[in-house]
Design a protein around this motif. Sequence first.
Motif, PDB file in Angstrom:
ATOM      1  N   VAL A   1       4.702   1.473  19.023  1.00 56.30           N
ATOM      2  CA  VAL A   1       6.061   1.483  18.783  1.00 56.30           C
ATOM      3  C   VAL A   1       6.710   0.549  17.714  1.00 56.30           C
ATOM      4  O   VAL A   1       7.218   1.082  16.798  1.00 56.30           O
ATOM      5  CB  VAL A   1       6.782   1.396  19.998  1.00 56.30           C
ATOM      6  CG1 VAL A   1       8.157   1.065  20.079  1.00 56.30           C
ATOM      7  CG2 VAL A   1       6.335   2.172  21.198  1.00 56.30           C
ATOM      8  N   SER A   2       5.980  -0.566  17.577  1.00 59.38           N
ATOM      9  CA  SER A   2       6.258  -1.473  16.410  1.00 59.38           C
ATOM     10  C   SER A   2       6.277  -0.891  15.040  1.00 59.38           C
ATOM     11  O   SER A   2       6.964  -1.081  14.081  1.00 59.38           O
ATOM     12  CB  SER A   2       5.669  -2.892  16.462  1.00 59.38           C
ATOM     13  OG  SER A   2       6.056  -3.595  17.855  1.00 59.38           O
TER      14      SER A   2
ATOM     15  N   ARG B   1       8.665   1.678  14.372  1.00 58.99           N
ATOM     16  CA  ARG B   1       9.927   1.058  14.173  1.00 58.99           C
ATOM     17  C   ARG B   1       9.825   0.423  12.870  1.00 58.99           C
ATOM     18  O   ARG B   1      10.780   0.459  12.157  1.00 58.99           O
ATOM     19  CB  ARG B   1      10.372   0.178  15.108  1.00 58.99           C
ATOM     20  CG  ARG B   1      10.495   0.568  16.704  1.00 58.99           C
ATOM     21  CD  ARG B   1      11.697   1.203  16.660  1.00 58.99           C
ATOM     22  NE  ARG B   1      11.870   2.068  17.973  1.00 58.99           N
ATOM     23  CZ  ARG B   1      11.929   1.953  18.979  1.00 58.99           C
ATOM     24  NH1 ARG B   1      11.885   0.589  19.274  1.00 58.99           N
ATOM     25  NH2 ARG B   1      12.071   2.772  19.923  1.00 58.99           N
TER      26      ARG B   1
ATOM     27  N   ALA C   1      10.572   3.235  10.397  1.00 62.94           N
ATOM     28  CA  ALA C   1      11.879   3.766  10.390  1.00 62.94           C
ATOM     29  C   ALA C   1      12.573   2.811   9.730  1.00 62.94           C
ATOM     30  O   ALA C   1      13.730   3.061   9.088  1.00 62.94           O
ATOM     31  CB  ALA C   1      12.345   3.629  11.856  1.00 62.94           C
ATOM     32  N   THR C   2      12.491   1.397   9.619  1.00 61.46           N
ATOM     33  CA  THR C   2      13.065   0.242   9.121  1.00 61.46           C
ATOM     34  C   THR C   2      13.041   0.582   7.635  1.00 61.46           C
ATOM     35  O   THR C   2      14.071   0.618   6.888  1.00 61.46           O
ATOM     36  CB  THR C   2      12.738  -1.048   9.398  1.00 61.46           C
ATOM     37  OG1 THR C   2      13.013  -1.147  10.729  1.00 61.46           O
ATOM     38  CG2 THR C   2      13.459  -2.027   8.691  1.00 61.46           C
TER      39      THR C   2
ATOM     40  N   SER D   1      15.200   3.671   6.966  1.00 55.93           N
ATOM     41  CA  SER D   1      16.713   3.483   6.879  1.00 55.93           C
ATOM     42  C   SER D   1      17.141   2.549   5.688  1.00 55.93           C
ATOM     43  O   SER D   1      18.151   2.520   5.109  1.00 55.93           O
ATOM     44  CB  SER D   1      17.123   2.657   7.997  1.00 55.93           C
ATOM     45  OG  SER D   1      16.075   2.572   9.025  1.00 55.93           O
TER      46      SER D   1
ATOM     47  N   SER E   1      15.344   8.644  13.412  1.00 53.65           N
ATOM     48  CA  SER E   1      14.891   8.541  14.705  1.00 53.65           C
ATOM     49  C   SER E   1      13.471   8.469  14.809  1.00 53.65           C
ATOM     50  O   SER E   1      12.560   8.852  13.778  1.00 53.65           O
ATOM     51  CB  SER E   1      15.263   9.856  15.556  1.00 53.65           C
ATOM     52  OG  SER E   1      14.658  10.880  15.080  1.00 53.65           O
ATOM     53  N   ASP E   2      12.915   7.796  15.663  1.00 51.33           N
ATOM     54  CA  ASP E   2      11.452   7.620  15.942  1.00 51.33           C
ATOM     55  C   ASP E   2      10.645   8.891  16.010  1.00 51.33           C
ATOM     56  O   ASP E   2       9.690   8.980  15.109  1.00 51.33           O
ATOM     57  CB  ASP E   2      11.041   7.030  17.310  1.00 51.33           C
ATOM     58  CG  ASP E   2      11.443   5.557  17.492  1.00 51.33           C
ATOM     59  OD1 ASP E   2      11.948   5.031  16.583  1.00 51.33           O
ATOM     60  OD2 ASP E   2      11.694   5.201  18.566  1.00 51.33           O
TER      61      ASP E   2
END
Length: 77
Positions: A23-24, A27, A30-31, A34, A41-42
């Motif tokens: 998950v990290s 994310r 995703a960072t 962004s 979204s994931d």
Amino acid sequence: MTTKKTTSTRGKPVNCWMRDEDVSLIRGLATFISGQGYRVSDSQVIKAALRVAKPDSKLLKAFEEVLKMDGRFKRDE
């Protein structure tokens, strides 16, 4: 004159069990996205990663590492 209805293709929900480390990683990706000005979204990150993945030795090595961490199967050592 008849008009065709456009139907949107939607995905279906899928259970995907991931460890906190996985998950990290999602994310973190995703960072990065962004930071380029996108809302993300994931699920979109996972789909993008699948599209750039190639069936090669790196993928096989990563898969073998994941198998070692999978607690569902007993391993003969």
